[in-house]
Design a protein around this motif. Structure first.
Motif, PDB file in Angstrom:
ATOM      1  N   ARG A  30     -30.927   3.317  26.405  1.00 65.57           N
ATOM      2  CA  ARG A  30     -31.463   4.992  27.135  1.00 65.57           C
ATOM      3  C   ARG A  30     -31.793   6.367  26.047  1.00 65.57           C
ATOM      4  NH1 ARG A  30     -27.469   4.015  31.492  1.00 65.57           N
ATOM      5  NH2 ARG A  30     -28.588   2.118  33.305  1.00 65.57           N
ATOM      6  N   PHE A  31     -30.808   6.065  24.798  1.00 67.20           N
ATOM      7  CA  PHE A  31     -30.578   7.508  23.803  1.00 67.20           C
ATOM      8  C   PHE A  31     -31.558   7.204  22.983  1.00 67.20           C
ATOM      9  CE2 PHE A  31     -30.390   8.495  19.563  1.00 67.20           C
ATOM     10  CZ  PHE A  31     -29.595   9.870  19.503  1.00 67.20           C
ATOM     11  N   ALA A  32     -33.023   6.514  23.041  1.00 71.09           N
ATOM     12  CA  ALA A  32     -34.341   6.263  22.349  1.00 71.09           C
ATOM     13  C   ALA A  32     -35.439   7.513  23.746  1.00 71.09           C
ATOM     14  CB  ALA A  32     -34.622   4.662  22.302  1.00 71.09           C
ATOM     15  N   SER A  33     -34.996   7.070  24.613  1.00 71.54           N
ATOM     16  CA  SER A  33     -35.670   7.788  25.343  1.00 71.54           C
ATOM     17  C   SER A  33     -36.341   8.904  25.862  1.00 71.54           C
ATOM     18  CB  SER A  33     -35.746   7.210  27.404  1.00 71.54           C
ATOM     19  OG  SER A  33     -35.988   5.539  27.490  1.00 71.54           O
ATOM     20  N   VAL A  34     -34.240   9.125  25.296  1.00 75.64           N
ATOM     21  CA  VAL A  34     -33.923  10.823  25.507  1.00 75.64           C
ATOM     22  C   VAL A  34     -35.042  11.249  24.269  1.00 75.64           C
ATOM     23  CG1 VAL A  34     -31.987  12.314  25.039  1.00 75.64           C
ATOM     24  CG2 VAL A  34     -31.942  10.439  26.983  1.00 75.64           C
ATOM     25  N   CYS A  35     -34.878  10.903  22.899  1.00 72.80           N
ATOM     26  CA  CYS A  35     -34.927  11.345  21.775  1.00 72.80           C
ATOM     27  C   CYS A  35     -36.701  11.312  21.848  1.00 72.80           C
ATOM     28  CB  CYS A  35     -35.154  10.131  20.568  1.00 72.80           C
ATOM     29  SG  CYS A  35     -32.870  10.386  19.912  1.00 72.80           S
ATOM     30  N   TYR A  36     -37.512  10.410  22.904  1.00 76.72           N
ATOM     31  CA  TYR A  36     -38.861  10.807  23.114  1.00 76.72           C
ATOM     32  C   TYR A  36     -38.823  12.101  24.609  1.00 76.72           C
ATOM     33  CZ  TYR A  36     -40.477   6.229  21.887  1.00 76.72           C
ATOM     34  OH  TYR A  36     -40.805   4.879  21.250  1.00 76.72           O
ATOM     35  N   LEU A  37     -38.179  12.103  24.595  1.00 77.88           N
ATOM     36  CA  LEU A  37     -38.456  13.742  25.709  1.00 77.88           C
ATOM     37  C   LEU A  37     -38.344  14.762  25.087  1.00 77.88           C
ATOM     38  CD1 LEU A  37     -37.957  14.846  28.820  1.00 77.88           C
ATOM     39  CD2 LEU A  37     -35.891  14.533  28.559  1.00 77.88           C
ATOM     40  N   VAL A  38     -37.194  14.546  23.844  1.00 83.97           N
ATOM     41  CA  VAL A  38     -37.047  15.686  23.829  1.00 83.97           C
ATOM     42  C   VAL A  38     -38.449  15.913  22.213  1.00 83.97           C
ATOM     43  CG1 VAL A  38     -35.461  16.572  21.445  1.00 83.97           C
ATOM     44  CG2 VAL A  38     -34.067  15.941  22.981  1.00 83.97           C
ATOM     45  N   MET A  39     -38.499  15.003  21.972  1.00 89.43           N
ATOM     46  CA  MET A  39     -39.808  15.318  20.996  1.00 89.43           C
ATOM     47  C   MET A  39     -40.598  15.875  21.438  1.00 89.43           C
ATOM     48  SD  MET A  39     -42.059  12.511  18.908  1.00 89.43           S
ATOM     49  CE  MET A  39     -42.264  11.721  20.391  1.00 89.43           C
ATOM     50  N   GLY A  40     -40.644  15.372  23.340  1.00 91.48           N
ATOM     51  CA  GLY A  40     -41.737  16.038  23.827  1.00 91.48           C
ATOM     52  C   GLY A  40     -41.841  17.202  24.252  1.00 91.48           C
ATOM     53  N   VAL A  41     -40.663  18.011  24.759  1.00 94.15           N
ATOM     54  CA  VAL A  41     -40.747  19.315  24.518  1.00 94.15           C
ATOM     55  C   VAL A  41     -40.767  20.096  23.193  1.00 94.15           C
ATOM     56  CG1 VAL A  41     -38.149  20.508  25.007  1.00 94.15           C
ATOM     57  CG2 VAL A  41     -38.443  18.768  26.648  1.00 94.15           C
TER      58      VAL A  41
END
Length: 167
Positions: free
Chosen positions: A139-150
């Motif tokens: 789940r943390f990895a998915s959050v990292c993708y979200l942060v990168m997208g932002v």
């Protein structure tokens, strides 16, 4: 995410070879995407491709921890690899367009940053697993993708070469 996905799947009762094949499917999907991305980035532009790749990486990563039926995961991993679009390469291309005159130093520093992230991710993710479990690190990895997208969305608004035809 790819470091811990096989462990997570094996903890769910999936054999080691089947768990490893999910990671292989991710890389096969990314390889297929690379063939298209080389052409597609010229048609759509690095900015759009970077945003699309970040969204694809995020959307594709979520089923890796959300879907609990193994039979779907190899196909979902291939789709995730494809929708990832070789994210690092696309972001590198996008970054060179964020400055008026890109230099080899910029690319070298970005590659160093990417390599540093890759080198430190096993340690960081191990710390997360040590205090929680493999589901948390996925789940943390998915959050990292979200942060990168932002961050990419923010960078898109800060494009210094606006007005120039670069895409």
């Amino acid at each position: 995410m790819l470091w811990w996905l096989p462990n997570h799947l094996m903890a769910q009762g999936v054999s080691a070879s089947d768990a490893g094949s999910v990671v292989g499917r991710f890389w096969s999907g990314m390889f297929a995407a690379q063939i298209l991305v080389a052409w597609w980035v010229l048609r759509t532009g690095a900015r759009r491709m970077a945003l699309l790749a970040a969204a694809g990486a995020l959307a594709g990563s979520v089923p890796m921890w959300l879907v609990d039926h193994y039979a779907w995961l190899p196909s979902l991993a291939a789709v995730w690899g494809f929708t990832n679009l070789g994210l690092l390469k696309v972001v590198l291309s996008f970054a060179t367009q964020q400055v008026t005159t890109p230099s080899s130093r910029l690319v070298s520093l970005m590659l160093l940053g990417g390599t540093s992230g890759t080198a430190s991710s096993p340690w960081l993710s191990s710390q997360i697993v040590a205090v929680s479990d493999t589901m948390t690190v996925l789940r943390f990895a998915s959050v990292c993708y979200l942060v990168m997208g932002v961050l990419l969305v923010i960078a898109s608004g800060q494009d210094r070469t606006k007005g120039k035809e670069h895409e």
